[in-house]
Motif scaffolding. Structure first.
Motif, PDB file in Angstrom:
ATOM      1  N   LYS A 139       0.833  -1.202   0.000  1.00 14.10           N
ATOM      2  CA  LYS A 139       0.000   0.000   0.000  1.00 14.10           C
ATOM      3  C   LYS A 139       0.871   1.256   0.000  1.00 14.10           C
ATOM      4  O   LYS A 139       0.602   2.222  -0.732  1.00 14.10           O
ATOM      5  CB  LYS A 139      -0.923   0.004   1.223  1.00 14.10           C
ATOM      6  CG  LYS A 139      -1.999  -1.078   1.195  1.00 14.10           C
ATOM      7  CD  LYS A 139      -2.856  -1.019   2.446  1.00 14.10           C
ATOM      8  CE  LYS A 139      -3.909  -2.122   2.441  1.00 14.10           C
ATOM      9  NZ  LYS A 139      -4.717  -2.099   3.690  1.00 14.10           N
ATOM     10  N   LEU A 140       1.914   1.237   0.859  1.00 14.03           N
ATOM     11  CA  LEU A 140       2.801   2.393   0.907  1.00 14.03           C
ATOM     12  C   LEU A 140       3.554   2.570  -0.408  1.00 14.03           C
ATOM     13  O   LEU A 140       3.769   3.692  -0.872  1.00 14.03           O
ATOM     14  CB  LEU A 140       3.795   2.226   2.065  1.00 14.03           C
ATOM     15  CG  LEU A 140       3.203   2.347   3.462  1.00 14.03           C
ATOM     16  CD1 LEU A 140       4.214   1.894   4.509  1.00 14.03           C
ATOM     17  CD2 LEU A 140       2.789   3.776   3.747  1.00 14.03           C
ATOM     18  N   LEU A 141       3.949   1.444  -1.015  1.00 14.04           N
ATOM     19  CA  LEU A 141       4.650   1.514  -2.296  1.00 14.04           C
ATOM     20  C   LEU A 141       3.735   2.113  -3.357  1.00 14.04           C
ATOM     21  O   LEU A 141       4.158   2.952  -4.154  1.00 14.04           O
ATOM     22  CB  LEU A 141       5.117   0.124  -2.705  1.00 14.04           C
ATOM     23  CG  LEU A 141       6.005   0.011  -3.945  1.00 14.04           C
ATOM     24  CD1 LEU A 141       6.966  -1.172  -3.784  1.00 14.04           C
ATOM     25  CD2 LEU A 141       5.178  -0.209  -5.195  1.00 14.04           C
ATOM     26  N   SER A 142       2.477   1.702  -3.366  1.00 12.46           N
ATOM     27  CA  SER A 142       1.526   2.241  -4.338  1.00 12.46           C
ATOM     28  C   SER A 142       1.335   3.740  -4.135  1.00 12.46           C
ATOM     29  O   SER A 142       1.279   4.513  -5.097  1.00 12.46           O
ATOM     30  CB  SER A 142       0.177   1.524  -4.212  1.00 12.46           C
ATOM     31  OG  SER A 142       0.325   0.139  -4.431  1.00 12.46           O
ATOM     32  N   ALA A 143       1.255   4.141  -2.854  1.00 14.47           N
ATOM     33  CA  ALA A 143       1.106   5.567  -2.576  1.00 14.47           C
ATOM     34  C   ALA A 143       2.339   6.343  -3.012  1.00 14.47           C
ATOM     35  O   ALA A 143       2.241   7.449  -3.555  1.00 14.47           O
ATOM     36  CB  ALA A 143       0.844   5.780  -1.089  1.00 14.47           C
ATOM     37  N   ALA A 144       3.537   5.757  -2.786  1.00 15.79           N
ATOM     38  CA  ALA A 144       4.774   6.430  -3.183  1.00 15.79           C
ATOM     39  C   ALA A 144       4.858   6.576  -4.689  1.00 15.79           C
ATOM     40  O   ALA A 144       5.239   7.625  -5.214  1.00 15.79           O
ATOM     41  CB  ALA A 144       5.979   5.646  -2.654  1.00 15.79           C
ATOM     42  N   VAL A 145       4.490   5.509  -5.404  1.00 13.12           N
ATOM     43  CA  VAL A 145       4.546   5.561  -6.862  1.00 13.12           C
ATOM     44  C   VAL A 145       3.564   6.603  -7.394  1.00 13.12           C
ATOM     45  O   VAL A 145       3.889   7.411  -8.274  1.00 13.12           O
ATOM     46  CB  VAL A 145       4.261   4.177  -7.461  1.00 13.12           C
ATOM     47  CG1 VAL A 145       4.069   4.266  -8.965  1.00 13.12           C
ATOM     48  CG2 VAL A 145       5.398   3.215  -7.136  1.00 13.12           C
ATOM     49  N   SER A 146       2.347   6.602  -6.841  1.00  7.87           N
ATOM     50  CA  SER A 146       1.332   7.532  -7.334  1.00  7.87           C
ATOM     51  C   SER A 146       1.703   8.976  -7.034  1.00  7.87           C
ATOM     52  O   SER A 146       1.360   9.884  -7.799  1.00  7.87           O
ATOM     53  CB  SER A 146      -0.027   7.210  -6.709  1.00  7.87           C
ATOM     54  OG  SER A 146       0.021   7.394  -5.304  1.00  7.87           O
ATOM     55  N   HIS A 147       2.428   9.218  -5.927  1.00  8.06           N
ATOM     56  CA  HIS A 147       2.778  10.586  -5.560  1.00  8.06           C
ATOM     57  C   HIS A 147       4.112  11.013  -6.162  1.00  8.06           C
ATOM     58  O   HIS A 147       4.207  12.021  -6.870  1.00  8.06           O
ATOM     59  CB  HIS A 147       2.830  10.721  -4.033  1.00  8.06           C
ATOM     60  CG  HIS A 147       3.219  12.088  -3.568  1.00  8.06           C
ATOM     61  ND1 HIS A 147       4.539  12.467  -3.357  1.00  8.06           N
ATOM     62  CD2 HIS A 147       2.473  13.172  -3.280  1.00  8.06           C
ATOM     63  CE1 HIS A 147       4.577  13.722  -2.969  1.00  8.06           C
ATOM     64  NE2 HIS A 147       3.342  14.172  -2.900  1.00  8.06           N
ATOM     65  N   ASP A 148       5.170  10.244  -5.894  1.00  8.25           N
ATOM     66  CA  ASP A 148       6.519  10.655  -6.290  1.00  8.25           C
ATOM     67  C   ASP A 148       6.777  10.461  -7.779  1.00  8.25           C
ATOM     68  O   ASP A 148       7.590  11.181  -8.355  1.00  8.25           O
ATOM     69  CB  ASP A 148       7.561   9.872  -5.487  1.00  8.25           C
ATOM     70  CG  ASP A 148       7.567  10.272  -4.023  1.00  8.25           C
ATOM     71  OD1 ASP A 148       7.466  11.475  -3.752  1.00  8.25           O
ATOM     72  OD2 ASP A 148       7.658   9.388  -3.154  1.00  8.25           O
ATOM     73  N   LEU A 149       6.128   9.482  -8.379  1.00  7.17           N
ATOM     74  CA  LEU A 149       6.373   9.236  -9.801  1.00  7.17           C
ATOM     75  C   LEU A 149       5.501  10.124 -10.683  1.00  7.17           C
ATOM     76  O   LEU A 149       5.878  10.466 -11.799  1.00  7.17           O
ATOM     77  CB  LEU A 149       6.113   7.763 -10.117  1.00  7.17           C
ATOM     78  CG  LEU A 149       6.782   7.180 -11.364  1.00  7.17           C
ATOM     79  CD1 LEU A 149       8.276   7.374 -11.306  1.00  7.17           C
ATOM     80  CD2 LEU A 149       6.441   5.705 -11.499  1.00  7.17           C
ATOM     81  N   ARG A 150       4.358  10.510 -10.146  1.00  2.33           N
ATOM     82  CA  ARG A 150       3.442  11.338 -10.935  1.00  2.33           C
ATOM     83  C   ARG A 150       4.031  12.722 -11.199  1.00  2.33           C
ATOM     84  O   ARG A 150       3.860  13.293 -12.284  1.00  2.33           O
ATOM     85  CB  ARG A 150       2.114  11.471 -10.198  1.00  2.33           C
ATOM     86  CG  ARG A 150       1.049  12.212 -10.979  1.00  2.33           C
ATOM     87  CD  ARG A 150      -0.185  12.413 -10.138  1.00  2.33           C
ATOM     88  NE  ARG A 150      -0.694  11.152  -9.636  1.00  2.33           N
ATOM     89  CZ  ARG A 150      -1.651  11.061  -8.712  1.00  2.33           C
ATOM     90  NH1 ARG A 150      -2.156  12.154  -8.179  1.00  2.33           N
ATOM     91  NH2 ARG A 150      -2.080   9.883  -8.314  1.00  2.33           N
ATOM     92  N   THR A 151       4.739  13.272 -10.207  1.00  2.00           N
ATOM     93  CA  THR A 151       5.284  14.630 -10.357  1.00  2.00           C
ATOM     94  C   THR A 151       6.305  14.737 -11.482  1.00  2.00           C
ATOM     95  O   THR A 151       6.160  15.592 -12.372  1.00  2.00           O
ATOM     96  CB  THR A 151       5.886  15.099  -9.027  1.00  2.00           C
ATOM     97  OG1 THR A 151       4.878  15.045  -8.014  1.00  2.00           O
ATOM     98  CG2 THR A 151       6.409  16.510  -9.131  1.00  2.00           C
ATOM     99  N   PRO A 152       7.376  13.906 -11.515  1.00  2.00           N
ATOM    100  CA  PRO A 152       8.315  14.015 -12.644  1.00  2.00           C
ATOM    101  C   PRO A 152       7.681  13.648 -13.981  1.00  2.00           C
ATOM    102  O   PRO A 152       8.045  14.214 -15.018  1.00  2.00           O
ATOM    103  CB  PRO A 152       9.444  13.046 -12.271  1.00  2.00           C
ATOM    104  CG  PRO A 152       8.871  12.127 -11.271  1.00  2.00           C
ATOM    105  CD  PRO A 152       7.853  12.921 -10.524  1.00  2.00           C
ATOM    106  N   LEU A 153       6.719  12.722 -13.971  1.00  2.00           N
ATOM    107  CA  LEU A 153       6.038  12.387 -15.231  1.00  2.00           C
ATOM    108  C   LEU A 153       5.265  13.583 -15.767  1.00  2.00           C
ATOM    109  O   LEU A 153       5.274  13.855 -16.980  1.00  2.00           O
ATOM    110  CB  LEU A 153       5.085  11.205 -15.017  1.00  2.00           C
ATOM    111  CG  LEU A 153       5.710   9.810 -15.004  1.00  2.00           C
ATOM    112  CD1 LEU A 153       4.671   8.764 -14.628  1.00  2.00           C
ATOM    113  CD2 LEU A 153       6.321   9.488 -16.361  1.00  2.00           C
ATOM    114  N   ALA A 154       4.605  14.314 -14.866  1.00  2.00           N
ATOM    115  CA  ALA A 154       3.864  15.502 -15.299  1.00  2.00           C
ATOM    116  C   ALA A 154       4.823  16.565 -15.836  1.00  2.00           C
ATOM    117  O   ALA A 154       4.523  17.238 -16.839  1.00  2.00           O
ATOM    118  CB  ALA A 154       3.049  16.055 -14.128  1.00  2.00           C
ATOM    119  N   ARG A 155       5.977  16.726 -15.172  1.00  2.00           N
ATOM    120  CA  ARG A 155       6.949  17.707 -15.650  1.00  2.00           C
ATOM    121  C   ARG A 155       7.504  17.296 -17.020  1.00  2.00           C
ATOM    122  O   ARG A 155       7.743  18.142 -17.884  1.00  2.00           O
ATOM    123  CB  ARG A 155       8.075  17.869 -14.636  1.00  2.00           C
ATOM    124  CG  ARG A 155       7.655  18.568 -13.355  1.00  2.00           C
ATOM    125  CD  ARG A 155       8.863  19.136 -12.618  1.00  2.00           C
ATOM    126  NE  ARG A 155       9.822  18.096 -12.288  1.00  2.00           N
ATOM    127  CZ  ARG A 155       9.912  17.516 -11.091  1.00  2.00           C
ATOM    128  NH1 ARG A 155       9.081  17.878 -10.117  1.00  2.00           N
ATOM    129  NH2 ARG A 155      10.816  16.581 -10.848  1.00  2.00           N
TER     130      ARG A 155
END
Length: 314
Positions: A93-109
């Motif tokens: 669950k924590l890994l999913s939250a980390a991916v959705s939060h930390d990975l989404r930001t650089p992908l959006a940039r």
């Protein structure tokens, strides 16, 4: 002449008496077996109900094992298995939250940068945008590597090579590379307890990595002053790393050692990392049957992280 009656012959015959004694013996034996088997049957029923509840999704279900239980080892193994599965699911669950939060930001940039790059014709501007895109890709790569590193931790515990380690020498080796400067800031590390030379049984590679992570955490969230203290009693060794930062709030101490959970620091808002370091430390300490405690440092007025390890058997 005395004539015995037929009734007297039947009721007092040795054959009938043997039958009565045999039946009484087997009844008593059955009662004893039932008395002995009842606790076992009760414990097996409790184990079955716990396993059923756990299978239905009640992951906090545990068995209360007593010291006189016939299946105490099985109950303890069930509890260990249940705790391990629960921790793994929480990590997912924590890994999913980390991916959705930390990975989404650089992908959006990156998405925004690519759209902008198509519209820019000036060479200097295009080069700056390309550099920023490269930084975002590096950030994503670092995150993925951190996720893979943590995912491999469960496999590494089977590769521990424990030997007798002089903790004083280990600590001196770890802090030698941090004194003077680290992360672009002045750092001063004081080591107390170097005279303690008793040994612990541990894997030197992973123990050194764990200690380095704690020291690096103190550098990142402290203000340049760190104290490492080594103390021992008859059974355990204690390594404490204290800093002069803001400390860790009591309500955050249970969660900060979980993967992808980062501590806040108002003086260090730009500290990098993905919350893997302390999770790695906690996992390594657990492998060594030790304990990681977080408290306030009286001497340094910041946080204090204490690793407790059992001493090597003589």
């Amino acid at each position: 002449m005395i004539v015995e009656s037929p009734l007297y012959q039947v009721s007092g015959s040795p054959s009938a008496l043997k039958y009565i004694l045999s039946i009484s013996f087997y009844l008593v034996l059955i009662l004893i077996l039932l008395f002995w088997l009842y606790p076992l049957l009760k414990q097996l029923t409790s184990l079955r109900k716990a396993a059923k509840s756990f299978g239905e999704g009640k992951l906090d279900k545990r068995i209360h094992s007593s010291s006189i239980s016939y299946i105490r080892d099985i109950e303890n193994e069930f509890n260990n298995m249940a705790s391990r599965i629960q921790n793994l699911l929480e990590d997912v669950k924590l890994l999913s939250a980390a991916v959705s939060h930390d990975l989404r930001t650089p992908l959006a940039r990156i998405r925004f940068g690519l759209d902008t790059l198509q519209e820019v014709t000036e060479q200097n501007m295009r080069e700056r945008l390309q550099d920023k895109l490269g930084d975002d890709v590096d950030e994503m790569t670092s995150l993925v590597e951190s996720l893979l590193t943590y995912a491999r931790l469960d496999q590494q515990m089977f590769e521990l090579s424990k030997v007798a380690i002089d903790l004083s020498s280990l600590i001196e080796g770890c802090i030698s590379k941090y004194n003077a400067k680290a992360n672009g800031k002045q750092v001063a590390i004081e080591f107390i307890g170097a005279e303690n030379r008793e040994k612990v049984s541990a894997d030197p590679t992973y123990l050194k990595m764990a200690l380095n992570n704690v020291i690096q955490n103190a550098i990142s969230y402290g203000q340049g002053q760190i104290m490492v203290e080594l103390t021992m009693d008859s059974n355990h060794a204690y390594m404490s790393v204290s800093d002069n930062g803001d400390g860790v709030a009591p309500e955050l101490r249970a969660n900060i050692v979980k993967p992808f959970v980062r501590g806040g620091n108002k003086n260090n808002k730009d500290s990098k990392g993905y919350g893997i370091g302390l999770a790695f430390v906690k996992r390594v300490v657990d492998w060594h049957q030790g304990q990681l405690d977080i408290s306030d440092s009286i001497a340094m007025c910041g946080a204090s992280f204490t690793i407790t390890l059992p001493k090597a058997s003589r």
